[in-house]
Design an enzyme around this catalytic site. Structure first.
Site, short mmCIF file in Angstrom:
data_model
loop_
_atom_site.label_atom_id
_atom_site.label_comp_id
_atom_site.label_asym_id
_atom_site.label_seq_id
_atom_site.Cartn_x
_atom_site.Cartn_y
_atom_site.Cartn_z
N TRP A 21 32.63 -95.97 -96.49
CA TRP A 21 33.47 -96.63 -97.47
C TRP A 21 33.39 -98.16 -97.34
O TRP A 21 32.80 -98.83 -98.18
CB TRP A 21 34.90 -96.13 -97.31
CG TRP A 21 35.94 -96.90 -98.08
CD1 TRP A 21 35.76 -97.61 -99.23
CD2 TRP A 21 37.31 -97.02 -97.74
NE1 TRP A 21 36.95 -98.17 -99.64
CE2 TRP A 21 37.92 -97.82 -98.73
CE3 TRP A 21 38.09 -96.54 -96.71
CZ2 TRP A 21 39.28 -98.14 -98.71
CZ3 TRP A 21 39.44 -96.84 -96.70
CH2 TRP A 21 40.02 -97.64 -97.69
N TYR A 54 31.74 -97.69 -103.88
CA TYR A 54 31.73 -98.40 -102.60
C TYR A 54 30.68 -99.51 -102.65
O TYR A 54 29.49 -99.26 -102.85
CB TYR A 54 31.41 -97.47 -101.44
CG TYR A 54 32.43 -96.37 -101.20
CD1 TYR A 54 33.70 -96.40 -101.78
CD2 TYR A 54 32.13 -95.29 -100.38
CE1 TYR A 54 34.62 -95.40 -101.56
CE2 TYR A 54 33.04 -94.27 -100.15
CZ TYR A 54 34.29 -94.34 -100.75
OH TYR A 54 35.19 -93.33 -100.51
N SER A 152 39.53 -85.96 -105.48
CA SER A 152 40.11 -86.80 -104.43
C SER A 152 41.47 -87.31 -104.87
O SER A 152 41.60 -87.85 -105.98
CB SER A 152 39.18 -87.98 -104.13
OG SER A 152 39.75 -88.84 -103.16
N GLN A 177 39.96 -84.60 -101.55
CA GLN A 177 39.79 -85.61 -100.49
C GLN A 177 40.99 -86.56 -100.49
O GLN A 177 41.04 -87.52 -101.23
CB GLN A 177 38.50 -86.40 -100.70
CG GLN A 177 38.23 -87.34 -99.54
CD GLN A 177 36.90 -88.05 -99.63
OE1 GLN A 177 36.81 -89.25 -99.43
NE2 GLN A 177 35.83 -87.31 -99.93
N TRP A 205 40.32 -88.38 -95.36
CA TRP A 205 39.86 -89.71 -94.99
C TRP A 205 40.95 -90.45 -94.21
O TRP A 205 42.11 -90.11 -94.29
CB TRP A 205 39.40 -90.52 -96.20
CG TRP A 205 40.38 -90.79 -97.30
CD1 TRP A 205 40.68 -89.98 -98.37
CD2 TRP A 205 41.18 -91.97 -97.48
NE1 TRP A 205 41.60 -90.58 -99.19
CE2 TRP A 205 41.93 -91.80 -98.68
CE3 TRP A 205 41.34 -93.15 -96.76
CZ2 TRP A 205 42.81 -92.77 -99.15
CZ3 TRP A 205 42.22 -94.11 -97.23
CH2 TRP A 205 42.94 -93.92 -98.41
N SER A 206 40.52 -91.43 -93.45
CA SER A 206 41.39 -92.25 -92.60
C SER A 206 42.18 -91.44 -91.58
O SER A 206 43.39 -91.64 -91.42
CB SER A 206 42.35 -93.08 -93.47
OG SER A 206 42.87 -94.16 -92.74
N PRO A 207 41.52 -90.55 -90.84
CA PRO A 207 42.26 -89.78 -89.82
C PRO A 207 42.78 -90.65 -88.68
O PRO A 207 43.70 -90.24 -87.98
CB PRO A 207 41.22 -88.77 -89.33
CG PRO A 207 39.90 -89.42 -89.59
CD PRO A 207 40.10 -90.17 -90.88
N ARG A 228 39.39 -104.66 -88.44
CA ARG A 228 39.71 -104.50 -89.85
C ARG A 228 40.93 -105.32 -90.24
O ARG A 228 41.03 -105.83 -91.35
CB ARG A 228 39.93 -103.02 -90.18
CG ARG A 228 40.19 -102.75 -91.65
CD ARG A 228 40.05 -101.28 -91.97
NE ARG A 228 38.68 -100.81 -91.78
CZ ARG A 228 38.28 -99.56 -91.99
NH1 ARG A 228 39.14 -98.65 -92.39
NH2 ARG A 228 37.03 -99.21 -91.79
N GLN A 291 30.73 -95.87 -81.78
CA GLN A 291 31.99 -95.32 -82.29
C GLN A 291 31.78 -93.93 -82.87
O GLN A 291 32.62 -93.04 -82.70
CB GLN A 291 32.57 -96.25 -83.36
CG GLN A 291 33.09 -97.58 -82.84
CD GLN A 291 33.56 -98.48 -83.97
OE1 GLN A 291 32.97 -98.50 -85.04
NE2 GLN A 291 34.63 -99.22 -83.73
#
Length: 336
Positions: A21, A54, A152, A177, A205-207, A228, A291
């Site tokens: 993303w 994106y 989503s 999503q 997304w974003s767990p 970020r 990561q």
């Protein structure tokens, strides 16, 4: 790596999905983004999620380049349609037949493939008849450009309407999503029960809550340089809601739970969402290959019930559960 069925289908995907993303053609230079994709493949991740919006199509191009030479049948490529792309003209947004049919051809070209495994309606379009949208998806399935269809950030009612139309048109919705993490649980009250009823899985997304659940942001301390939270291109806007000392302290208080499971805080966060049976996969992003390697180790982890309860106790009222938020995720007016 472990694998799960996506929705009520015979289609299997990896428990961990690599997503690009804000980390491809945006925050991260292409060379490092490509190295992260290769690290994902090395970790056994077979599922890759992107979207045409994106980096205004740039992320799809980077992913396509990164996957060159990989056996196509051994991976699953997901992309999405809705957001404004290209010059962002009056038909360059939404879920009209015109935008969907033109968008898939652009995505296939950028990704370097003849088909995508999962094509997702990135948001719900309040300005296009749902029948028009679902008919366009049905046509793409019959053409072989799309194998499966998902959405989503749709509400429970939108999922029910979409699933009913899909069934009439001879295909099925198999995924949704949404954002989901130990801190963000708005789907649990309505979306998950409806999805279980309809045979739809969550691709979450974003767990790690935009990085907050990694524990790298400390209460009362400056944000790490290059994180970020310091990204003025847009990353900081997504994470700022979590950057309160009370929330950050609660995350630090999860460290004993992670230690008990021999996990990092990031691995604990990813493993936590995978405890939900309706979740097929957790999307992870990365600014560095290492990561990906580390977070992929969350696959297959079982968190005992007593530790799941302790996580709830530690996070307490920092957890967001308001089910009405999902309805606000889709634009109420056209962006172009």
């Amino acid at each position: 790596m472990e694998y799960r069925y996506l929705g009520n289908s015979g289609f299997k995907i990896s428990e961990i999905t690599y997503g690009n993303w804000v980390t491809a053609a945006s925050q991260v230079e292409n060379e490092r983004a490509i190295a992260s994709v290769h690290a994902a493949l090395d970790a056994g991740i077979s599922t890759f999620d992107t979207a045409d919006v994106y980096a205004n199509t740039g992320a799809e191009t980077v992913l396509g380049e990164a996957l060159k030479g990989t056996r196509r049948q051994s991976i699953e490529i997901f992309t999405k349609v809705f957001g404004p792309t290209g010059p962002k003209g009056h038909n360059d947004v939404g879920l009209s037949r015109k935008h969907i049919l033109e968008s898939i051809d652009g995505s296939l070209q950028r990704l370097g493939t003849d088909y995508v495994d999962l094509y997702q309606a990135h948001r719900f379009d309040h300005f296009t008849p749902l029948e028009e949208t679902m008919q366009a998806f049905a046509d793409l399935v019959r053409q072989g450009k799309v194998l499966y269809v998902g959405v989503s950030e749709w509400t429970a009612d939108q999922l029910r309407q979409g699933a009913a139309l899909a069934k009439q048109l001879g295909f099925q919705l198999i995924s949704n999503q949404p954002e989901y993490s130990a801190l963000w649980r708005v789907i649990e009250g309505e979306v998950v029960p409806a999805s279980e009823e309809l045979g739809i899985s969550q691709v979450v997304w974003s767990p790690i809550a935009q990085g907050v659940l990694t524990g790298k942001y400390k209460p009362g301390q400056p944000h790490p340089e290059g994180s970020r939270a310091t990204d003025e291109k847009g990353g900081a806007n997504f994470i700022k809601r979590w950057l309160q000392d009370d929330v950050l302290q609660r995350v630090q208080d999860l460290k004993p739970v992670a230690d008990e499971l021999d996990l990092s805080l990031a691995q604990l966060a990813v493993a936590w969402v995978l405890q939900n049976d309706n979740v097929a996969t957790a999307i992870i992003g990365a600014s560095r290959p290492e990561q990906v390697t580390e977070n992929a180790k969350a696959a297959g982890v079982v968190i005992p019930a007593e530790l799941m309860a302790r996580i709830d106790e530690v996070l307490g009222d920092a957890i967001e559960r308001d089910t009405s938020i999902t309805a606000t995720r889709s634009p109420q007016q056209r962006e172009a």
